[in-house]
Design an enzyme around this catalytic site. Structure first.
Site, PDB file in Angstrom:
ATOM      1  N   LYS A 181       0.865  -1.177   0.000  1.00 16.19           N
ATOM      2  CA  LYS A 181       0.000   0.000   0.000  1.00 16.19           C
ATOM      3  C   LYS A 181       0.909   1.237   0.000  1.00 16.19           C
ATOM      4  CE  LYS A 181      -2.776   3.364   1.480  1.00 16.19           C
ATOM      5  NZ  LYS A 181      -2.274   4.758   1.590  1.00 16.19           N
ATOM      6  N   GLY A 233       7.359   4.508   7.977  1.00 17.95           N
ATOM      7  CA  GLY A 233       6.566   5.722   8.014  1.00 17.95           C
ATOM      8  C   GLY A 233       6.701   6.451   9.328  1.00 17.95           C
ATOM      9  N   SER A 234       5.637   7.113   9.741  1.00 21.95           N
ATOM     10  CA  SER A 234       5.667   7.970  10.924  1.00 21.95           C
ATOM     11  C   SER A 234       5.154   7.236  12.149  1.00 21.95           C
ATOM     12  CB  SER A 234       4.791   9.202  10.690  1.00 21.95           C
ATOM     13  OG  SER A 234       3.426   8.829  10.611  1.00 21.95           O
ATOM     14  N   GLU A 255       9.501   0.680  10.984  1.00 22.81           N
ATOM     15  CA  GLU A 255      10.697   1.504  10.772  1.00 22.81           C
ATOM     16  C   GLU A 255      10.187   2.931  10.668  1.00 22.81           C
ATOM     17  OE1 GLU A 255      12.970   3.986   9.454  1.00 22.81           O
ATOM     18  OE2 GLU A 255      12.999   3.002   7.506  1.00 22.81           O
ATOM     19  N   CYS A 290      14.641   9.178   6.642  1.00 20.42           N
ATOM     20  CA  CYS A 290      14.416   8.997   8.072  1.00 20.42           C
ATOM     21  C   CYS A 290      15.686   9.122   8.892  1.00 20.42           C
ATOM     22  CB  CYS A 290      13.762   7.636   8.323  1.00 20.42           C
ATOM     23  SG  CYS A 290      14.652   6.256   7.570  1.00 20.42           S
ATOM     24  N   GLU A 400      11.274  16.063  14.483  1.00 22.71           N
ATOM     25  CA  GLU A 400      11.718  15.645  13.159  1.00 22.71           C
ATOM     26  C   GLU A 400      11.139  16.588  12.112  1.00 22.71           C
ATOM     27  OE1 GLU A 400      12.169  11.554  10.600  1.00 22.71           O
ATOM     28  OE2 GLU A 400      10.284  11.867  11.674  1.00 22.71           O
TER      29      GLU A 400
END
Length: 493
Positions: A181, A233-234, A255, A290, A400
Site C-alpha cells: 500500500k 513511516g511515521s 521503521e 528517516c 523531526e
C-alpha cells in the site's frame, strides 16, 4: 476526489490485484512537486478493493509457500533482471512523484536489482535456519522457519521504490504473499512496478493497492487474512496500526522516524567531517530520509571552524543546483508534497526567533529560489538551511523536520556529546567523526541508535540490518523477520 473521466489528459494508473490491473470508480490527482502540476491519477480504493486484494493474496499463499525455495529464488532473479529494462521508466515516474533528483535514482536502480538478487540467494537459506535441541535419548527437538502468510507493506512517500523492494523481495523469498500500500502522495511508480512484477510472478503473489489511509488503512491491516504488517513511516501511522490491530493481533514491524545526531570531535579530519555533515542532511532528496543527520553536534573547540567550512561548501557557486529533477546535472529536488512543504516552511519560519542564528538558507518557494524558471514557480522548493542553537531545548532540535534544515549545537566533552545525542525520543541512526579508535568504540557502545556510522554516514548494505530503538521502531525487513520459528518435538522409541 476526482472522477477518472474528468482527467482524461493525464495517465490513469490502476491497482494490481490478482495479476490484473483494476481501476476504481474514484481517483485522485498525483502532483509533480517540482511544478505543482497534476501529471497522473491513482485509484482511491475502498473496502471492496481491500476484500479483493486480501482474498487474492490469501488464495495465492499456499501454492507460493509450497514451491521449493530455489524456485521462488528463480522468480525473484527474473524481477531483478527485469529492472535492467524498466529501471529508467520507474525512476522517472518516482522522480515526478516525490522530487528526488534523477541522479540519485540512477544509483538506486542498481540497489534495487541487488536487493532482488540478494533475496533470491537467501530464499534457499531459510530452511537451514532451524535448530536442533538435545532433549534426551527418546526425544528429538528441532525448529523450522515458516512464512507468516499474507504480509501488508505500508510504504512512505519519500522512498517508495526502495521500500517496496526491500519489503517485497524478502517477504516473498521467505514464502509469504504480499500486498503493498503506497502513500497516496507517491503511488505512481509503485503501481507501475507492481504491474511489471505481476507479469513475472504467479497471480496474487504480489498486489498493490492505492488509496487514503483513512479509507482503507484500518480495514487492510486489521483484516483477518493478514498475518503481518511492515510499516516504513511515521510514529502517528504506527499508532493507528497498533490500535487497528488490537482486536486482531499480528506481527508488526515498524521503521519510523529519527532525529539523528552527527557528532564531530576536535580530533576529526575537519574536511572529511564537514563533508559528512553536509551530506548527512543536505541530501539529493532535500533531507527527506528517516536517518537524516539533522542534529549536528560539534565540539566547541572546532565549532566555528566546522560551521565555516560547511558554509563555504554549501554557498559556493553551483554547490546546490535546483531545477528539472529529470536533469542529472541538478543536485537537489523539492519537498515531495504540499503537506510536507507547509510543515518544513513552518520550521524555517521558526528560525526567525532569537534562540537561533541562521548560518545560511532560510528561503522557500519556487518563485523565490528559481525566479528565472517560471514553470517551477508553484513547486515545493526549500533552500538548504543551517542554524545554530545554544542548547538542545529548542523546537528545531527536538522535532523531526524531514527537510533540508540542520541545527548545529556545541558540546565540550565526550560525556556531554553522548548525553546530548541520546536526549531524544528517537534512536534510528548516529554519525561519529573522530580519529580516536578507542573513542569510536565507546561511542558505538553508548549511543542509543540502531545504526552508528564512524567517519562516514548512511552506509547501508543488504547483509546489514537497518533498524531503530525507542520511537524509531523495531524489527528489520529481512528474510528471517518475515518468518516465525516453529518448535517441533518427536518421541522416538
Amino acid at each position: 476526489m476526482t472522477n477518472v473521466t474528468e482527467l482524461s489528459k493525464v495517465k490513469a494508473y490502476g491497482n494490481v490485484i490478482d495479476g490484473k490491473i483494476m481501476h476504481t470508480g474514484e481517483s485522485m490527482e498525483s502532483v509533480n512537486p517540482a511544478t505543482g502540476e497534476v501529471w497522473a491519477t491513482i485509484p482511491l480504493s475502498q473496502k471492496n478493493e481491500v476484500e479483493l486484494v486480501t482474498q487474492a493474496a490469501r488464495g495465492a499463499f499456499e501454492d507460493w509457500a509450497d514451491l521449493p525455495a530455489r524456485t521462488r529464488g528463480d522468480y525473484l532473479r527474473k524481477i531483478g533482471d527485469m529492472l535492467s529494462q524498466h529501471a529508467t521508466e520507474l525512476l522517472e515516474l518516482e522522480t515526478k512523484n516525490n522530487g528526488w533528483v534523477l541522479d540519485e535514482h540512477a544509483y538506486l536502480a542498481e540497489v534495487l536489482k541487488q536487493l532482488w538478487y540478494d533475496a533470491a540467494g537467501g530464499a534457499a537459506l531459510v530452511g537451514g535456519q532451524g535448530r536442533t535441541v538435545q532433549m534426551g535419548t527418546d526425544d528429538f527437538g528441532f525448529t523450522l522457519r515458516k512464512p507468516y502468510g499474507v504480509v501488508v507493506g505500508i510504504l512512505p512517500w519519500n522512498a517508495p521504490l526502495f521500500t517496496f523492494t526491500i519489503k517485497a523481495a524478502y517477504a516473498l523469498a521467505a514464502g509469504n504473499t504480499i500486498i503493498l500500500k503506497p502513500s497516496e502522495h507517491a503511488a505512481v511508480a509503485c503501481l507501475r512496478y507492481g504491474e511489471l512484477i505481476s507479469d513475472i510472478l504467479p497471480k496474487g503473489v504480489l498486489n498493490v493497492i492505492s488509496g487514503y489511509g483513512k479509507d482503507i488503512g484500518d480495514d487492510l491491516v486489521a483484516h483477518k487474512e493478514v498475518d503481518k504488517v511492515s510499516l516504513t513511516g511515521s510514529i502517528a501511522t504506527a499508532e493507528l496500526i497498533t490500535k487497528a490491530t488490537a482486536h486482531s493481533p499480528k506481527s508488526l514491524l515498524f521503521e519510523l522516524g529519527g532525529k539523528s545526531p552527527n557528532i564531530v570531535f576536535e580530533d576529526a579530519d575537519i574536511e572529511q567531517a564537514a563533508q559528512g555533515v553536509m551530506n548527512g542532511i543536505f541530501t539529493r532528496n532535500a533531507g527527506q530520509i528517516c536517518s537524516s543527520a539533522s542534529r549536528i553536534l560539534i565540539q566547541r573547540s572546532v565549532f566555528d571552524e566546522v560551521i565555516e567550512r560547511v558554509k563555504e561548501m554549501m554557498t559556493k557557486k553551483d554547490a546546490v543546483r535546483m531545477g528539472d529533477t529529470l536533469d542529472i546535472n541538478n543536485s537537489m529536488g523539492p519537498i515531495a508534497n504540499i503537506v510536507q512543504y507547509k510543515k518544513v516552511c513552518s520550521y524555517i519560519d521558526e528560525t526567525a526567533n532569537d534562540e537561533y542564528e541562521v548560518v545560511f538558507g532560510g528561503r522557500y518557494g519556487g518563485d523565490v529560489l528559481l525566479p528565472n524558471e517560471p514553470k517551477f514557480a508553484n513547486g515545493f522548493w526549500v533552500e538548504p538551511t543551517l542554524v545554530k542553537a545554544k542548547d538542545q531545548t529548542q523546537k528545531l532540535c527536538r522535532e523531526e523536520i524531514f527537510g533540508p534544515v540542520g541545527v548545529a549545537i556545541p558540546f565540550d566533552t565526550e560525556e556531554e556529546a553522548i548525553e546530548l545525542a541520546n536526549d531524544s525520543t528517537f534512536g534510528l541512526a548516529a554519525g561519529v567523526w573522530t580519529q580516536d579508535l578507542a573513542r569510536a568504540h565507546r561511542l558505538i557502545d553508548k549511543l542509543n541508535a540502531g545504526n552508528v556510522w564512524v567517519n562516514t554516514y548512511f552506509r547501508v548494505a543488504a547483509d546489514l540490518p537497518f533498524t531503530g530503538v525507542k520511537e524509531s521502531g523495531y524489527g528489520t525487513d529481512s528474510i528471517l523477520d518475515y518468518t516465525y520459528e516453529k518448535a517441533c518435538v518427536m518421541t522416538i522409541k
